[in-house]
Design an enzyme around this catalytic site. Sequence first.
Site, short mmCIF file in Angstrom:
data_model
loop_
_atom_site.label_atom_id
_atom_site.label_comp_id
_atom_site.label_asym_id
_atom_site.label_seq_id
_atom_site.Cartn_x
_atom_site.Cartn_y
_atom_site.Cartn_z
N GLN A 20 0.79 -1.00 0.30
CA GLN A 20 0.03 0.26 0.07
C GLN A 20 0.57 1.20 0.28
OE1 GLN A 20 -2.40 -0.31 3.29
NE2 GLN A 20 -3.54 -2.09 2.56
N LYS A 21 2.15 0.97 -0.24
CA LYS A 21 2.76 1.83 -0.27
C LYS A 21 3.37 3.43 -1.39
CE LYS A 21 4.04 2.69 4.15
NZ LYS A 21 3.14 1.34 5.22
N VAL A 22 4.07 4.01 -1.40
CA VAL A 22 4.02 4.94 -2.20
C VAL A 22 4.36 4.32 -3.35
CG1 VAL A 22 5.29 7.00 -3.38
CG2 VAL A 22 4.94 7.25 -0.71
#
Length: 348
Positions: free
Chosen positions: A155-157
């Site tokens: 879910q991170k950048v």
Amino acid sequence: MGLGNPVVEEFERALAAGQQVEHAVAVSTGTAAVHLALHALDVGPGDEVIVPAHTFIGSASPVTYLGARPVFADVTPDTHCLDPDSVKSLLTERTKAIVVVHINGVAADMSALSALAADAGVPLVEDMAQALGTAIGGRPVGGFGDLACVSLFEQKVITSGGEGGAVLTDNPVYAERVRRLRSHGEGPIEGRPGLIWAHEVGYNHRLTAVQAAIGLSQHSRLDEMVDARRRNAGYLSERLADVEGLELPVEPENTVHAFWKYVVRAVPGHGRPPAAEIAATLRSRGVPVLLRYPFPLHKQPAFAEHRSMSLPVAERLSQELLALPSHPGLMEQHLDHIADEVRRAFSE
């Protein structure tokens, strides 16, 4: 000493160059990155590590893995990042490190925090799990502290395919220690080429070549994805600027906010429902909004010994913050739907 895998090493070089640091050591998760960074600083029993109360548990749990004690600090009401004044009040002779989190993609006050750490002779660890793409004065975060920790969770950048992380540093001694610790503490035997043994007890915190290949592909698009997040955040801010009772995210002067999360504050009062009720209303209308850290770390069962602490800003924000979507996959019609429903929820 690297893993000997050219794909992993290529990914490490790309990360280091992108964050303008000398060394990047790829590891299995963002939490593993914090764990190894603190281990490289020799954090252990009897030590204290200052951590913000308003953050994900992975910023604090590695402190306890090492037998040390997390000391929770308050955050600022505007950026929601570590408050330098709170940190200053908590420094003791047992303080072994300070973990500063660039929360949601907004930059913490590294000028004040770096000065505090330097004056106290305490290493500074940047938890930038949510902040790839964030910058201060044109320089990417990750090179302001002694070590920095990246997360590549799905879910991170950017992601390396579900899980992953990295430790960044300009210090070759720390980099070498982290490389050894991530792979069972093993390293070469001096005078015996081709042979290795365990110099100390380490961990299996390695990143695989497959994950590194995905990470390389994602990293090549980092600027593109951050630009999309910033455009989406800007669009939402324009549409929501005049909503009474809604406090929009801030971008401190001379910084770049990566907007991993677009976090707003539901200001209490004037008969408006609480943030939890607004969030439930929005979800019922198709807006995937979440309360942002509704339980400060010092109020959670895992850290029960800290429950008596008073950290008023973190405690207040836990009841008032909402995280709205800002990811690159959103189109204008999605953003319009989000803005329309937020306006409606705050006017009812």
